[in-house]
Structure formats: C-alpha cells, structure tokens
Write a protein that holds these residues in place. Structure first.
Motif, short mmCIF file in Angstrom:
data_model
loop_
_atom_site.label_atom_id
_atom_site.label_comp_id
_atom_site.label_asym_id
_atom_site.label_seq_id
_atom_site.Cartn_x
_atom_site.Cartn_y
_atom_site.Cartn_z
N VAL A 140 0.85 -1.19 0.00
CA VAL A 140 0.00 0.00 0.00
C VAL A 140 0.89 1.24 0.00
O VAL A 140 1.80 1.35 0.82
CB VAL A 140 -0.93 0.01 1.23
N VAL A 183 2.00 1.95 -8.97
CA VAL A 183 0.76 1.21 -9.22
C VAL A 183 0.73 0.70 -10.65
O VAL A 183 0.33 -0.44 -10.93
CB VAL A 183 -0.47 2.08 -8.91
N ASP A 198 0.00 -2.10 -4.87
CA ASP A 198 -1.35 -2.55 -5.20
C ASP A 198 -2.38 -1.43 -5.09
O ASP A 198 -3.29 -1.33 -5.92
CB ASP A 198 -1.76 -3.70 -4.26
N LEU A 199 -2.27 -0.63 -4.07
CA LEU A 199 -3.23 0.43 -3.79
C LEU A 199 -2.48 1.63 -3.25
O LEU A 199 -1.54 1.47 -2.45
CB LEU A 199 -4.25 -0.05 -2.75
N SER A 252 -5.79 2.13 -7.91
CA SER A 252 -5.34 0.74 -7.99
C SER A 252 -5.38 0.31 -9.44
O SER A 252 -6.06 0.92 -10.28
CB SER A 252 -6.22 -0.18 -7.14
N LYS A 274 -7.42 -6.98 -10.00
CA LYS A 274 -7.26 -6.99 -8.54
C LYS A 274 -7.28 -8.40 -7.99
O LYS A 274 -8.13 -9.21 -8.37
CB LYS A 274 -8.37 -6.16 -7.88
N LEU A 276 -6.76 -7.67 -2.50
CA LEU A 276 -6.96 -6.25 -2.78
C LEU A 276 -8.45 -5.91 -2.81
O LEU A 276 -8.87 -4.85 -2.34
CB LEU A 276 -6.29 -5.88 -4.10
#
Length: 307
Positions: A95, A136, A142-143, A270, A274, A278
């Motif tokens: 993150v 990203v 991921d986020l 994001s 996914k 996530l």
C-alpha cells in the motif's frame, strides 16, 4: 499422478537441469528425479531426454508441458475461488501513501483488514504522488492514496475521496490579509511556499499558472503541509495549500485564488486487475471512508499530507 509431480516436471522443463530444478522447488535432486520417473511410469511415456548435458523435453514431454501448465493454473484458480468463498484471503499487499500521511480512515481500513485477514502481509510505501502512480502502474504497489490535479489517472481505477480548491494563506499583518480574493498573477508577485513537485497541490499550482503564462516563484518548499504553514506564519512567503489544510490554522488568514480553477484531489488508485486480497482491502476502505461524494467533504486534506 500427483499435482506435486507436475510442479516438479514444470521446474525441470523451466531450468533444463535436475539439480537447479530441485533447488527451485526445495527438494533433493534424487527426490525430484524419482518423482518424475514415477510420473513417466504413470503416463507410460518418457517426458525428459536425459542423454545430453541438459534435461530436454521429449516430443511427448512438450505436449505434457502445456497440459501441466493448464492443470496447475486451474488448481490455482480453484484455490482462489475457495478462498473467496470462505473469506480466507492470503498473500501480500503493498500500500502506498503520500509522504507524511496522517489520514486516519486509511489506517482504520488497514487495521480492520488485518484483523479480518491476518494471513495477508501488508507493506507500506511512502513517496510523492507521481511516483506512487508509477508504482501502481508497474505493479509494485497494489493500492495508493495520492494527491492529484483535476482527476485521478485515467488508465487506473481511481476513487476520489475529496476535491477542493487551492488557496493562499498569509499572517494577519501581510498586505494580502483581509483580501476577498487574488488572482494567480497577483500571487506571482510574492514568494510562495508550497509542497514539492510530484504532489497534487503543486501540480494544481503549476498547471493553473502555466495555463495563464505564469511561472510562480517558489521561495521555499516542504513535504509536509504543517511545515509549509509554519514557514508562512513566520513571514517567509505566501503558503499555497488546499482549503481544508488552512481551515483550522489560527496563525494564517486564507485568501481565495479566484482563477485557480483546477481542483486538488485526494484519491485512492489501484490497477484494474485486482487480487482477492486487494478486493477485500477496497471493501474495508469503502467502509472506513464512507460514500465518497466530494460535496459532502468525506475527508479533508487537512488530515493528510495531500501529496
């Protein structure tokens, strides 16, 4: 035939060598050789030519390789499906958040997710917004919580948390204090204190200024809004931040910038694809941040670094 035998076979096909393949799958060299012999016996065909210096696939081995990949991919898909049904999310999430971030809804979401899914490892990365966008895009994050000008990047999934204008802020005795508003051209006559390039606030200032042929003089810059405010309070220049960052600052007077018509955003971004982990984290973010309607001011940039 066993799934592990297909994994061992795939490793040998990939490495072209029994010893390296054994190291890859963490088994002894005699062990992997015995398992592949058993696989060949079960299938009734030789899959690997052992006559040369390397372990080469036979013609039958080439055919089996494609099927082995399909079987292993199907098993992984099955595992993910069962995990989703049972809520047993595993894996790792990275993150990203803007430097000096203090936004509590994000931390609440991470805490709730960790309690619900302790098997998922969470890593945090701090950087400016431009770099987080690239992370990203390349899959290393991921986020990410970012600041942006006008809208989140169009090639990524973006969830706008808040949208608000940038403003100028000066001490009470400053010549701009008490003004109902100023233009970017008028602002350009003063030394400016702002966040650095790569942040959403700075992008708004640079974009709106450039659209009017202006090149603002940045006298000082700091990565945290609090530092920008402290420098402005001491008379070192005019602070340019988002409206909410200045809202509760008693030492400065807010002056609207009347022609800065590009909003500063705070957004979660994001990649379109996914993982189950996530997807679960995004659910926790929605619960933590609430319904993200900009006019409701779900969260203010004063509680974040708003990079």
């Amino acid at each position: 035939m066993e799934i592990r035998q297909l994994k061992y076979f795939l490793a040998v096909a990939q490495e072209g060598n029994f010893t390296r393949a054994a190291e890859l799958v963490h088994i002894s060299q005699p062990g992997i050789s015995a398992q592949i012999r058993q696989l060949e016996n079960d299938l009734g065909a030789t899959l690997i030519d052992r006559s040369g210096r390397s372990a080469a696939l036979t013609t039958v081995g080439e055919v089996v390789l494609d099927h082995a990949k399909s079987v292993l991919a199907a098993m992984e898909s099955l595992r993910h499906a069962v995990d989703e049904m049972n809520g047993l999310v595993r894996g790792k999430l990275v993150v990203g958040m803007v430097t000096a971030c203090t936004i509590t809804p994000l931390f609440d979401a991470l805490s709730g997710f960790h309690l619900a899914h302790p098997g998922v490892e969470i890593s945090l990365v701090e950087d400016d917004s431009d770099k987080l966008v690239e992370y990203v895009r390349d899959g290393s994050v991921d986020l990410a919580l970012i600041g942006a000008a006008n809208r989140p990047p169009e090639d990524l999934d973006g969830w706008q948390i808040v949208s608000e204008p940038i403003v100028a802020a000066v001490p009470p005795g400053h010549s701009l204090a008490g003004r109902a508003g100023i233009t970017l051209a008028e602002l350009n006559a003063y030394p400016i204190i702002c966040l650095p390039k790569g942040t959403g606030i700075r992008a708004v200032l640079d974009q709106t200024s450039a659209a009017r042929g202006l090149n603002p003089t940045i006298a000082l810059q700091a990565s945290a809004p609090g530092a920008v405010i402290n420098l402005a309070e001491r008379g070192l220049g005019v602070a340019v931040l988002s409206e909410s960052m200045i809202a509760h600052c008693e030492g400065l007077r807010t002056v609207p910038i009347t022609d800065a018509d590009v909003p500063a955003l705070l957004a979660l971004i994001s990649a379109p694809t996914k993982s189950p982990a996530l997807q679960e984290l995004l659910l926790h973010c929605r619960q933590s941040f609430g319904d993200p309607r900009p006019e409701d001011g779900v969260v203010s940039m004063s509680r974040a670094a708003a990079g």
